[in-house]
Design an enzyme around this catalytic site. Structure first.
Site, PDB file in Angstrom:
ATOM      1  N   LYS A  28       0.832  -1.206   0.000  1.00 40.92           N
ATOM      2  CA  LYS A  28       0.000   0.000   0.000  1.00 40.92           C
ATOM      3  C   LYS A  28       0.868   1.258   0.000  1.00 40.92           C
ATOM      4  CE  LYS A  28      -3.672  -0.034   2.712  1.00 40.92           C
ATOM      5  NZ  LYS A  28      -5.011   0.257   2.169  1.00 40.92           N
ATOM      6  N   ARG A  78      -3.570   2.863   8.669  1.00 39.23           N
ATOM      7  CA  ARG A  78      -3.829   1.532   8.110  1.00 39.23           C
ATOM      8  C   ARG A  78      -2.557   0.721   8.029  1.00 39.23           C
ATOM      9  NH1 ARG A  78      -8.077   2.025   3.492  1.00 39.23           N
ATOM     10  NH2 ARG A  78      -8.770   4.127   3.801  1.00 39.23           N
ATOM     11  N   GLY A 121      -8.299  -7.590   4.368  1.00 40.13           N
ATOM     12  CA  GLY A 121      -9.152  -7.708   5.551  1.00 40.13           C
ATOM     13  C   GLY A 121      -8.489  -8.372   6.744  1.00 40.13           C
ATOM     14  N   MET A 178      -5.820  -7.294   8.502  1.00 40.25           N
ATOM     15  CA  MET A 178      -5.309  -6.432   9.562  1.00 40.25           C
ATOM     16  C   MET A 178      -6.212  -5.206   9.707  1.00 40.25           C
ATOM     17  SD  MET A 178      -1.294  -7.074   9.490  1.00 40.25           S
ATOM     18  CE  MET A 178      -1.022  -6.502   7.852  1.00 40.25           C
ATOM     19  N   ARG A 209      -3.065  -1.462  -6.148  1.00 45.97           N
ATOM     20  CA  ARG A 209      -2.201  -2.633  -5.992  1.00 45.97           C
ATOM     21  C   ARG A 209      -2.544  -3.634  -7.089  1.00 45.97           C
ATOM     22  NH1 ARG A 209      -5.407  -4.827  -0.633  1.00 45.97           N
ATOM     23  NH2 ARG A 209      -7.373  -5.045  -1.681  1.00 45.97           N
ATOM     24  N   HIS A 220      -4.290 -43.556  -0.108  1.00 49.33           N
ATOM     25  CA  HIS A 220      -5.007 -44.173  -1.223  1.00 49.33           C
ATOM     26  C   HIS A 220      -6.085 -43.245  -1.766  1.00 49.33           C
ATOM     27  CE1 HIS A 220      -8.206 -46.704  -2.958  1.00 49.33           C
ATOM     28  NE2 HIS A 220      -7.180 -47.340  -3.494  1.00 49.33           N
ATOM     29  N   ARG A 254      -0.122 -48.095 -12.754  1.00 51.22           N
ATOM     30  CA  ARG A 254      -0.130 -48.981 -11.579  1.00 51.22           C
ATOM     31  C   ARG A 254      -1.009 -50.183 -11.907  1.00 51.22           C
ATOM     32  NH1 ARG A 254      -0.419 -43.646  -8.824  1.00 51.22           N
ATOM     33  NH2 ARG A 254       1.104 -43.582  -7.118  1.00 51.22           N
ATOM     34  N   ARG A 288       4.285 -50.436 -14.381  1.00 50.97           N
ATOM     35  CA  ARG A 288       4.930 -50.974 -13.185  1.00 50.97           C
ATOM     36  C   ARG A 288       4.320 -52.328 -12.846  1.00 50.97           C
ATOM     37  NH1 ARG A 288       4.115 -47.833  -7.690  1.00 50.97           N
ATOM     38  NH2 ARG A 288       2.065 -48.818  -7.774  1.00 50.97           N
ATOM     39  N   GLU A 304      12.750 -45.943  -4.717  1.00 56.11           N
ATOM     40  CA  GLU A 304      11.788 -45.621  -3.662  1.00 56.11           C
ATOM     41  C   GLU A 304      12.352 -45.839  -2.273  1.00 56.11           C
ATOM     42  OE1 GLU A 304       7.521 -46.816  -4.981  1.00 56.11           O
ATOM     43  OE2 GLU A 304       8.842 -48.446  -5.573  1.00 56.11           O
ATOM     44  N   SER A 340      12.773 -44.246 -12.246  1.00 56.09           N
ATOM     45  CA  SER A 340      11.704 -43.304 -11.948  1.00 56.09           C
ATOM     46  C   SER A 340      11.654 -43.156 -10.427  1.00 56.09           C
ATOM     47  CB  SER A 340      10.378 -43.837 -12.484  1.00 56.09           C
ATOM     48  OG  SER A 340       9.353 -42.933 -12.177  1.00 56.09           O
ATOM     49  N   GLY A 399      10.181 -42.780  -7.156  1.00 58.00           N
ATOM     50  CA  GLY A 399       8.862 -42.905  -6.519  1.00 58.00           C
ATOM     51  C   GLY A 399       8.931 -42.118  -5.221  1.00 58.00           C
ATOM     52  N   THR A 400       8.699 -40.838  -5.351  1.00 54.54           N
ATOM     53  CA  THR A 400       8.962 -39.965  -4.198  1.00 54.54           C
ATOM     54  C   THR A 400       7.923 -40.100  -3.087  1.00 54.54           C
ATOM     55  OG1 THR A 400       7.942 -38.231  -5.512  1.00 54.54           O
ATOM     56  CG2 THR A 400      10.351 -38.231  -5.384  1.00 54.54           C
ATOM     57  N   ASN A 401       6.809 -40.808  -3.362  1.00 58.50           N
ATOM     58  CA  ASN A 401       5.880 -41.062  -2.254  1.00 58.50           C
ATOM     59  C   ASN A 401       6.538 -42.010  -1.266  1.00 58.50           C
ATOM     60  OD1 ASN A 401       4.029 -39.648  -3.776  1.00 58.50           O
ATOM     61  ND2 ASN A 401       3.089 -41.490  -4.627  1.00 58.50           N
ATOM     62  N   ASP A 402       6.979 -43.151  -1.794  1.00 59.41           N
ATOM     63  CA  ASP A 402       7.630 -44.112  -0.903  1.00 59.41           C
ATOM     64  C   ASP A 402       8.992 -43.593  -0.452  1.00 59.41           C
ATOM     65  OD1 ASP A 402       6.124 -46.451  -0.230  1.00 59.41           O
ATOM     66  OD2 ASP A 402       5.996 -46.841  -2.378  1.00 59.41           O
ATOM     67  N   CYS A 411       7.649 -40.134 -10.531  1.00 63.01           N
ATOM     68  CA  CYS A 411       6.237 -40.493 -10.669  1.00 63.01           C
ATOM     69  C   CYS A 411       5.489 -40.423  -9.348  1.00 63.01           C
ATOM     70  CB  CYS A 411       6.078 -41.851 -11.317  1.00 63.01           C
ATOM     71  SG  CYS A 411       6.797 -43.179 -10.356  1.00 63.01           S
ATOM     72  N   TYR A 416      11.919 -36.051 -16.960  1.00 59.53           N
ATOM     73  CA  TYR A 416      10.472 -35.825 -17.006  1.00 59.53           C
ATOM     74  C   TYR A 416       9.848 -35.940 -15.624  1.00 59.53           C
ATOM     75  CZ  TYR A 416       9.830 -40.910 -16.642  1.00 59.53           C
ATOM     76  OH  TYR A 416       9.839 -42.204 -16.195  1.00 59.53           O
TER      77      TYR A 416
END
Ligand code: PEP
Ligand code: MG
Length: 920
Positions: free
Chosen positions: A26, A96, A105, A107, A369, A485, A599, A655, A782, A801, A803-806, A868, A888
């Site tokens: 501001k 202000r 809104g 502050m 702004r 899941h 999968r 897989r 993984e 690949s 498997g960044t979840n595991d 993946c 990728y």
């Protein structure tokens, strides 16, 4: 700290638009507008550094700041020929907050500061309106008491009601039977006469005295110090903290405080106030858009008490709205405003959000702004501005938040609709969905079959629930994290999902919901039964009671154009996680360049297949397993044929079976008996076998390629299905690029064994079919060990690949299915900036990815590397994968456009980090 105060006024300003960090958005905007010669009431900004120093000193203004402020007030006085604290020529100010990032809104704002009884009388004389002066005064006392003195607003409600009743009596309105809301409608603020206002002011002061033990401060400077302190204090109020957390705004930024001469939009019908956007913030259309209210002040337009009028005539001729528009009411002021908005948009090269006030036909700008906008508007504005030559195509790409693209691909909650908040969980899969609550997958299917919209509510989902998830409009779970899941499957289906909603508990055909107040304390419990309506907003993780109207998804021509520009600059390829031909088609329509993860286990849950799968698992010995697998082979082959056809000419990574086998087992007695009949095996025997398969830690148990080491015939069948399907599709003249991927490997030997198995099967099929196709062999990374021994794994694997979840689960030792219960607290406590299952933990898991990359590529130059896990669709993780030089990312179909844009932005960021291009 060089200086504490930046002055603006009289066409000159100490600061400018570049100084947002110091002056807040501001303050920087006010300074820049002043420099541009736009009419802005003069004032000054107390910097964010002062705010930080204020906190460092235990909430005290640093020495010297008060003197600087007095000097600045002096400059205001001479510029305006008025005096702060004088009754003859009163100078009133607004105070202000204004942080670096806009926090609408969040502050506090105080208007009309500098009034006391005497000055109010002076103001009445000067303006010729006692009513106006007293109304300004009573509003000031109310906000000041609330914000600075901590006397809550509702304490004053009764006093205001009494004033209204007095005014009603004078107006001849019978108020005896009216409730507060009806009374307000009959006697709005504008009808409060000077006498009632004077009495109200006195009562308000008495309330302050009673509540604080001190009289309301009469000295304008005392008022000013209190207000500035309150603005700084508001930086750490609960609302602001929650907002900052939601928007990743660091606490260390602090807020600036703007003190500005008041102008009055409530001096009669030749005055007014309004807000405007240089383009339509909801559609992005290039038209001057906004609203105003005559004879109104400050927040009146946004407060929603009076209905504002449009700024411009509709162009469709006539109508009340047209007659009330600013264009019709004050054509000269309107023309000036149109010119000002055009100047500002050209100057800032982006859509601006303006606040203005008209005081007796004179226009003043109070704020300017960068305007907030919907995802749809962001795309249109960026593309059109690039075409207008206002910005470059590259800037257009960078202007659109990839996360907001979700809004375009899914229905969203109508922002203007009334709603009743029920609970909050994790924003697991975006989109809005309304439906009747059901508590089982079968019920979901049954009711959906009757044409009902349903929301499937479960403690957590399992693969058994797939049919119910398919049938439901949305999914709500009490447990589970961002890669549970429910989250993964819903995202794949493009369905709304709120996961890990710990406020609900599901049992015996109903759900109990604990309600919380703003501070997170439980206040009440309510029960939601089957058939009750709820609405999910999967983009924010919010659950509402009842049906909330939604806005449908719509892809525009501008969106396509932006995607083409993005594709031209990105380096990372974008593939999709898709398990069925249908998902593969969706992914391709969204621009996927192949499948990064199919999968196969998801293919086993259809009714005809699960039976064969169970037979296979519970069979005694290899022969029994092979018999059951032979039943599954044609199904698998058929699925792969479909997927290869949809992805003609593009790589498809399939897989082999990954999850622990017990996930496929009968869930209840009825299923067990059915299976016993089909297999001709006593139910007790099956039940015993079932129990044998139970594991303590299934995620760390008998899953992934470990299944193939003990039962190679499963992977044999899958490899055969893949290679036969590839040959069949190739025979039809369609190009296929199959890639077979082994999950959860951690040693070279596991890969050597499975590779020999796959190659053996492939050779047999080639001989049978009389044709060969190229089949690549690779693995997922993984497990931390897999990343560490990536050099050895690369000897066997042609691609990796991640498997960044595991990999997140195993590197952090946090169960992805239970994380929802406590990760929220971790994020809240600042231990993780974001949920690591959602946004890659770059320092830990990221380093494992880099180690895997370096060791893998050292052993096999040119090794293809992808991701993946769910991080493949997360913009900030994609930026990491770009920097890491992966080939990728692969994400669920609906996130493909998000990933394309994020990959383009990441490429542009990497490029500017390397230095300017010669051609720019
Ligand atoms: C992973 O672990 O990152 C992965 C993609 O596999 P899944 O989510 O199926 O375990
Ligand atoms: Mg995995």
């Amino acid at each position: 700290m060089e200086r504490s105060i930046y002055f603006f006024g009289g066409g000159q300003a100490d600061g400018d638009a570049q100084q947002k960090e110091l002056l807040g958005g501001k303050g920087a905007g006010l300074a820049e507008m002043t420099r541009l010669g736009i009419p802005v009431p003069p004032g000054f900004t107390v910097t964010t550094e002062v705010c930080n120093a204020y906190y460092a000193a235990g909430r005290a203004l640093p020495a010297g700041v008060e003197d600087e402020i007095r000097a600045a007030i002096g400059r205001l006085e001479s510029l305006l020929d008025a005096r702060f604290g004088s009754a003859e020529a009163p100078l009133l100010v607004s105070v202000r907050s204004g942080a670096r990032a806009s926090m609408p809104g969040m502050m506090d704002t105080i208007l009309n500061l500098g009034l006391n009884d005497e000055i109010a009388r002076g103001l009445a004389e000067r303006t010729g309106s006692e009513r106006f002066a007293l109304d300004a005064y009573r509003r000031f006392i109310l906000t000041y008491a609330d914000i600075v003195l901590g006397v809550p607003r509702d304490r004053f409600e009764e006093a205001l009601g009494r004033a209204r009743k007095q005014a009603a009596a004078r107006l001849g309105v019978d108020a005896t039977r009216l409730n507060a809301a009806e009374l307000e409608r009959k006697v709005p603020d504008s009808l409060l006469d000077p006498e009632s206002l004077a009495a109200l002011i006195q009562r308000q002061k008495d309330i302050v005295l009673g509540a604080t033990g001190r009289p309301f401060p009469d000295d304008p400077y005392v008022q000013l110090w209190g207000a500035i302190r309150a603005v700084f204090d508001s930086w750490k109020n609960h609302r602001a903290q929650v907002y900052r957390k939601m928007h990743d705004i660091p606490e260390a930024w602090g807020t600036a405080c703007n003190v500005q001469a008041m102008v009055f939009g409530n001096l009669g019908d030749d005055s007014g106030t309004g807000v405007a956007f240089t383009r339509d913030p909801s559609t992005g259309e290039r038209r001057f858009y906004g609203e105003w209210l005559p004879n109104a002040q400050g927040e009146d337009v946004v407060a929603g008490v009076r209905t504002p009028h449009p700024l411009s005539r509709s162009g469709t001729g006539g109508g009340v709205d047209d007659a009330r528009s600013l264009e019709a009411q004050m054509p000269d002021v309107y023309a000036e405003l149109v010119e000002v908005q055009a100047t500002l948009e050209r100057h800032f090269r982006d859509m601006q959000d303006l606040e203005f006030t008209i005081q007796q036909k004179k226009l003043f700008l109070l704020q300017c702004r960068t305007g907030k906008r919907t995802g749809r508007a962001a795309v249109r504005i960026a593309v059109e501005m690039a075409k207008e030559g206002l910005i470059s195509q590259r800037e257009a790409i960078l202007r659109v938040d990839p996360g907001s693209i979700d809004q375009l691909l899914h229905p969203s909650i109508d922002p203007s609709a009334p709603k009743k908040l029920l609970a909050r969980g994790l924003p697991a899969s975006p989109g809005a969905a309304t439906g009747q609550v059901v508590f089982s997958a079968d019920e979901a299917e049954r009711r959906a079959g009757q044409g009902k919209a349903v929301i499937l509510v479960r403690s957590e989902t399992s693969p058994e629930d797939i049919h119910g998830m398919k049938a439901a409009r949305g999914i709500l779970t009490a447990r589970g994290g961002m890669t549970s899941h429910a989250a993964v499957v819903a995202r794949g289906m493009g369905k709304s999902c709120v996961a890990g909603c710990s406020a609900i508990s599901v049992s015996q055909g109903q759900m109990a919901v604990t309600l919380y107040d703003d501070h997170g304390h439980p206040t009440d419990t309510i029960t939601v039964k089957a058939g009750d309506l709820i609405t999910l907003d999967g983009g924010t993780g919010t659950v509402y009671l009842g049906a909330v109207p939604t806005v449908p998804a719509a892809l525009s021509g501008e969106f396509e154009e932006l995607m083409v520009w993005a594709d031209a600059v990105r380096r990372l390829r974008v593939r999709s996680n898709a398990d069925t031909p249908h998902d593969a088609r969706t992914a391709r329509n969204f621009g996927a360049e192949g499948i990064g993860l199919c999968r196969t286990e998801h293919m086993f849950f259809d009714e005809e297949r699960i039976q064969a799968m169970r037979e296979m698992i519970l069979a005694d010995g290899e022969a029994g397993r092979r018999r059951a697998l032979a039943k599954l082979l044609p199904f698998q082959r058929g699925d792969f044929v479909g997927v290869f056809r949809e992805m003609a000419g593009l790589p498809v990574t399939i897989r082999l079976l990954d999850p622990p086998l017990h996930e496929f087992l009968p869930q209840d007695e009825a299923q067990l008996h059915q299976l016993s009949k089909a297999m001709g095996v006593p139910a007790q025997d099956l039940s015993r076998k079932n129990e044998e398969l139970v594991e303590y830690n299934p995620m760390l148990g008998h899953r992934g390629c470990r299944l193939a080491i003990t039962s190679p015939e499963i992977y044999e069948m899958q490899a055969r299905a893949i290679v036969e399907a590839a040959c069949e599709v190739a025979a039809a003249g369609i190009e296929v690029e199959p890639e077979i991927m082994i999950p959860l490997s951690m040693t070279r030997r596991e890969l050597a064994i499975t590779r020999a198995l796959v190659e053996g099967v492939a050779e047999k099929v080639f001989a049978e079919k009389g044709r060969r196709v190229d089949v690549r062999f690779g693995t997922m990374i993984e497990l931390p060990r897999a990343a560490l021994v990536a050099g050895e794994l690369a000897e066997e694997a042609e691609f990796f690949s991640f498997g960044t979840n595991d990999l997140t689960q195993t590197a952090l030792g946090i169960s992805r299915d239970d994380a929802g219960r406590f990760l929220g607290a971790y994020v809240e406590a600042g231990i993780f900036a974001k949920d690591p299952f959602q946004s890659l933990d770059a320092a830990g898991v990221g380093e494992l990815v880099e180690i895997g990359r370096d060791r893998g590529r050292a052993a096999r130059p040119g090794l293809k590397l992808g991701v993946c896990g769910e991080h493949g669709g997360d913009p900030s993780s994609i930026a990491f994968f770009e920097r890491a030089g992966l080939d990728y990312v692969s994400c669920s179909p609906f996130r493909v456009p998000v990933a394309r844009l994020a990959a383009a932005q990441a490429a542009l960021a990497a490029e500017s980090a390397r230095g300017p291009r010669a051609t720019d």
